[in-house]
Motif scaffolding. Sequence first.
Motif, mmCIF file in Angstrom:
data_model
loop_
_atom_site.group_PDB
_atom_site.id
_atom_site.type_symbol
_atom_site.label_atom_id
_atom_site.label_comp_id
_atom_site.label_asym_id
_atom_site.label_seq_id
_atom_site.Cartn_x
_atom_site.Cartn_y
_atom_site.Cartn_z
ATOM 1 N N ASN A 53 10.293 -11.565 -42.562
ATOM 2 C CA ASN A 53 10.264 -10.119 -42.702
ATOM 3 C C ASN A 53 8.866 -9.613 -42.342
ATOM 4 O O ASN A 53 7.892 -9.948 -43.015
ATOM 5 C CB ASN A 53 10.628 -9.733 -44.132
ATOM 6 C CG ASN A 53 10.782 -8.249 -44.298
ATOM 7 O OD1 ASN A 53 10.585 -7.480 -43.371
ATOM 8 N ND2 ASN A 53 11.133 -7.833 -45.502
ATOM 9 N N LEU A 54 8.771 -8.785 -41.310
ATOM 10 C CA LEU A 54 7.491 -8.232 -40.854
ATOM 11 C C LEU A 54 7.220 -6.834 -41.406
ATOM 12 O O LEU A 54 6.181 -6.253 -41.117
ATOM 13 C CB LEU A 54 7.483 -8.144 -39.319
ATOM 14 C CG LEU A 54 7.590 -9.422 -38.530
ATOM 15 C CD1 LEU A 54 7.707 -9.102 -37.050
ATOM 16 C CD2 LEU A 54 6.399 -10.315 -38.781
ATOM 17 N N GLN A 55 8.131 -6.289 -42.191
ATOM 18 C CA GLN A 55 8.079 -4.875 -42.595
ATOM 19 C C GLN A 55 6.741 -4.437 -43.188
ATOM 20 O O GLN A 55 6.192 -3.432 -42.779
ATOM 21 C CB GLN A 55 9.183 -4.583 -43.611
ATOM 22 C CG GLN A 55 10.567 -4.604 -43.032
ATOM 23 C CD GLN A 55 10.848 -3.421 -42.138
ATOM 24 O OE1 GLN A 55 10.451 -2.318 -42.448
ATOM 25 N NE2 GLN A 55 11.515 -3.652 -41.031
ATOM 26 N N ASP A 56 6.212 -5.160 -44.164
ATOM 27 C CA ASP A 56 5.004 -4.720 -44.869
ATOM 28 C C ASP A 56 3.737 -5.355 -44.305
ATOM 29 O O ASP A 56 2.666 -5.223 -44.877
ATOM 30 C CB ASP A 56 5.106 -5.079 -46.357
ATOM 31 C CG ASP A 56 6.316 -4.438 -47.005
ATOM 32 O OD1 ASP A 56 6.661 -3.315 -46.594
ATOM 33 O OD2 ASP A 56 6.912 -5.048 -47.908
ATOM 34 N N GLY A 57 3.863 -6.062 -43.189
ATOM 35 C CA GLY A 57 2.739 -6.827 -42.665
ATOM 36 C C GLY A 57 1.678 -5.981 -41.990
ATOM 37 O O GLY A 57 1.920 -4.880 -41.506
ATOM 38 N N PHE A 58 0.457 -6.526 -41.971
ATOM 39 C CA PHE A 58 -0.667 -5.930 -41.261
ATOM 40 C C PHE A 58 -1.667 -7.040 -40.972
ATOM 41 O O PHE A 58 -1.557 -8.146 -41.499
ATOM 42 C CB PHE A 58 -1.317 -4.802 -42.076
ATOM 43 C CG PHE A 58 -1.880 -5.239 -43.388
ATOM 44 C CD1 PHE A 58 -3.219 -5.558 -43.510
ATOM 45 C CD2 PHE A 58 -1.067 -5.322 -44.516
ATOM 46 C CE1 PHE A 58 -3.744 -5.958 -44.729
ATOM 47 C CE2 PHE A 58 -1.582 -5.719 -45.738
ATOM 48 C CZ PHE A 58 -2.926 -6.052 -45.852
ATOM 49 N N ALA A 59 -2.619 -6.763 -40.102
ATOM 50 C CA ALA A 59 -3.628 -7.765 -39.752
ATOM 51 C C ALA A 59 -5.012 -7.224 -40.061
ATOM 52 O O ALA A 59 -5.274 -6.030 -39.910
ATOM 53 C CB ALA A 59 -3.512 -8.136 -38.284
ATOM 54 N N LEU A 60 -5.891 -8.114 -40.495
ATOM 55 C CA LEU A 60 -7.277 -7.770 -40.799
ATOM 56 C C LEU A 60 -8.201 -8.666 -39.986
ATOM 57 O O LEU A 60 -7.842 -9.796 -39.662
ATOM 58 C CB LEU A 60 -7.583 -7.996 -42.279
ATOM 59 C CG LEU A 60 -6.975 -7.046 -43.290
ATOM 60 C CD1 LEU A 60 -7.363 -7.477 -44.693
ATOM 61 C CD2 LEU A 60 -7.448 -5.630 -43.046
ATOM 62 N N ILE A 61 -9.397 -8.160 -39.720
ATOM 63 C CA ILE A 61 -10.408 -8.983 -39.051
ATOM 64 C C ILE A 61 -11.511 -9.246 -40.052
ATOM 65 O O ILE A 61 -12.139 -8.312 -40.553
ATOM 66 C CB ILE A 61 -10.953 -8.278 -37.796
ATOM 67 C CG1 ILE A 61 -9.816 -8.025 -36.815
ATOM 68 C CG2 ILE A 61 -12.047 -9.119 -37.153
ATOM 69 C CD1 ILE A 61 -10.206 -7.255 -35.589
#
Length: 161
Positions: A53-61
Amino acid sequence: MKDKSNSKSKSQGFKVIADNRQARYLYHIFETYEAGIQLYGTEVKSIRAGRINLQDGFALIRDGEVWLMNVHISPYNSTGKYFNHEPRRTRKLLLHREEIRKLIGKIEQKGLTLVPLKMYFKGGWIKVSLGLAQGKKLHDKREDIKRRQDQRDMQRAMKNY
């Protein structure tokens, strides 16, 4: 003698596993990037079964590395609890240094976020499509819905004509 046709078809394969359709509704997507992802064996088996499930995903650096956060990959059923992975663990994304530098500049300068759009197989490897995005306001969302409805109405009228 090896059969080259089989290896060629495997390298050109492209099969979408998960699609974050909500992201295109909630965000303006400016650019997309393709990234590899560092996974455990049980995660790969679970992804092959389509339990992601990608719904709530995000990426950080952080510290020059890109991390995928809050993406849920269900535990693999045929494995014991000890050998299984944590469903919402932080996963490292694999990008080139130049791409990471460009992303850092754009994220800090314009206040944009990285959102996972799709997860797919590409030549046997699991890849993630990341979108450089900015959140939409309510009136933008309404405008998109109206535009889609108008598009559907025009298609219907053309079909009946």
